[in-house]
Design a protein around this motif. Structure first.
Motif, PDB file in Angstrom:
ATOM      1  N   THR A   1     104.608  26.806  58.423  1.00 45.36           N
ATOM      2  CA  THR A   1     105.397  27.547  59.637  1.00 45.36           C
ATOM      3  C   THR A   1     104.376  28.646  60.063  1.00 45.36           C
ATOM      4  O   THR A   1     104.578  29.237  61.030  1.00 45.36           O
ATOM      5  CB  THR A   1     106.774  28.266  59.171  1.00 45.36           C
ATOM      6  N   ARG A   2     103.542  28.843  59.130  1.00 51.42           N
ATOM      7  CA  ARG A   2     102.516  30.173  59.433  1.00 51.42           C
ATOM      8  C   ARG A   2     103.115  31.524  59.604  1.00 51.42           C
ATOM      9  O   ARG A   2     102.867  32.523  60.299  1.00 51.42           O
ATOM     10  CB  ARG A   2     101.677  29.778  60.542  1.00 51.42           C
TER      11      ARG A   2
ATOM     12  N   ALA B   1     104.742  32.941  63.317  1.00 51.85           N
ATOM     13  CA  ALA B   1     103.482  32.260  63.488  1.00 51.85           C
ATOM     14  C   ALA B   1     102.485  33.060  64.371  1.00 51.85           C
ATOM     15  O   ALA B   1     101.253  32.980  64.317  1.00 51.85           O
ATOM     16  CB  ALA B   1     103.702  30.725  63.815  1.00 51.85           C
ATOM     17  N   ALA B   2     103.197  33.445  65.487  1.00 55.63           N
ATOM     18  CA  ALA B   2     102.267  34.180  66.442  1.00 55.63           C
ATOM     19  C   ALA B   2     101.418  35.185  66.118  1.00 55.63           C
ATOM     20  O   ALA B   2     100.190  35.365  66.440  1.00 55.63           O
ATOM     21  CB  ALA B   2     102.944  34.452  67.640  1.00 55.63           C
ATOM     22  N   ALA B   3     101.991  36.214  65.239  1.00 55.73           N
ATOM     23  CA  ALA B   3     101.103  37.166  64.400  1.00 55.73           C
ATOM     24  C   ALA B   3     100.113  36.707  63.774  1.00 55.73           C
ATOM     25  O   ALA B   3      99.194  37.118  63.780  1.00 55.73           O
ATOM     26  CB  ALA B   3     102.359  37.997  63.861  1.00 55.73           C
ATOM     27  N   PHE B   4     100.436  35.478  62.976  1.00 58.76           N
ATOM     28  CA  PHE B   4      99.403  35.152  62.034  1.00 58.76           C
ATOM     29  C   PHE B   4      98.414  34.534  62.955  1.00 58.76           C
ATOM     30  O   PHE B   4      97.118  34.676  62.558  1.00 58.76           O
ATOM     31  CB  PHE B   4     100.080  34.327  61.199  1.00 58.76           C
TER      32      PHE B   4
ATOM     33  N   LEU C   1      92.945  34.612  60.165  1.00 61.26           N
ATOM     34  CA  LEU C   1      93.073  34.003  58.796  1.00 61.26           C
ATOM     35  C   LEU C   1      93.431  32.538  58.930  1.00 61.26           C
ATOM     36  O   LEU C   1      94.015  32.069  59.871  1.00 61.26           O
ATOM     37  CB  LEU C   1      94.383  34.918  58.272  1.00 61.26           C
ATOM     38  N   ARG C   2      93.259  31.917  57.584  1.00 62.80           N
ATOM     39  CA  ARG C   2      93.801  30.539  57.640  1.00 62.80           C
ATOM     40  C   ARG C   2      94.862  30.441  56.554  1.00 62.80           C
ATOM     41  O   ARG C   2      95.696  29.553  56.261  1.00 62.80           O
ATOM     42  CB  ARG C   2      92.753  29.664  56.821  1.00 62.80           C
TER      43      ARG C   2
ATOM     44  N   TYR D   1     100.195  40.978  64.915  1.00 61.32           N
ATOM     45  CA  TYR D   1      98.737  40.908  64.541  1.00 61.32           C
ATOM     46  C   TYR D   1      98.916  41.003  63.003  1.00 61.32           C
ATOM     47  O   TYR D   1      99.284  42.042  62.499  1.00 61.32           O
ATOM     48  CB  TYR D   1      97.621  41.580  65.196  1.00 61.32           C
ATOM     49  N   VAL D   2      98.272  39.965  62.110  1.00 70.33           N
ATOM     50  CA  VAL D   2      98.270  39.956  60.743  1.00 70.33           C
ATOM     51  C   VAL D   2      96.619  39.916  60.361  1.00 70.33           C
ATOM     52  O   VAL D   2      96.336  38.541  60.875  1.00 70.33           O
ATOM     53  CB  VAL D   2      99.262  39.423  59.991  1.00 70.33           C
TER      54      VAL D   2
END
Length: 67
Positions: free
Chosen positions: A12-13, A29-32, A37-38, A57-58
């Motif tokens: 789901t990221r 997921a939007a922040a990831f 990052l992967r 943002y992460v």
């Protein structure tokens, strides 16, 4: 703002982090996907960008944040 990854679901990221005061904050997921990052592992130190109570943002603590 710095935090520590609590959990991350690569399907789901999304996941959650602990702030230094112990507060748990979820991220989607939007922040990831906004960062480079992967994958994230529990215990990793990350930098967060927040808009109010939402993580936008992460990235790893060694990477710069936008702005």
């Amino acid at each position: 703002m710095q935090a520590t990854v609590r959990n991350f679901d690569p399907a789901t990221r999304s996941g959650s982090v602990f702030l230094d005061d112990g507060t748990e904050i979820p991220f989607g997921a939007a922040a990831f996907d906004a960062g480079p990052l992967r994958l994230l592992r529990s215990g990793q130190r990350v930098n967060l960008v927040m808009d109010g109570d939402d993580v936008t943002y992460v990235t790893l603590s060694t990477f710069p944040v936008p702005g």
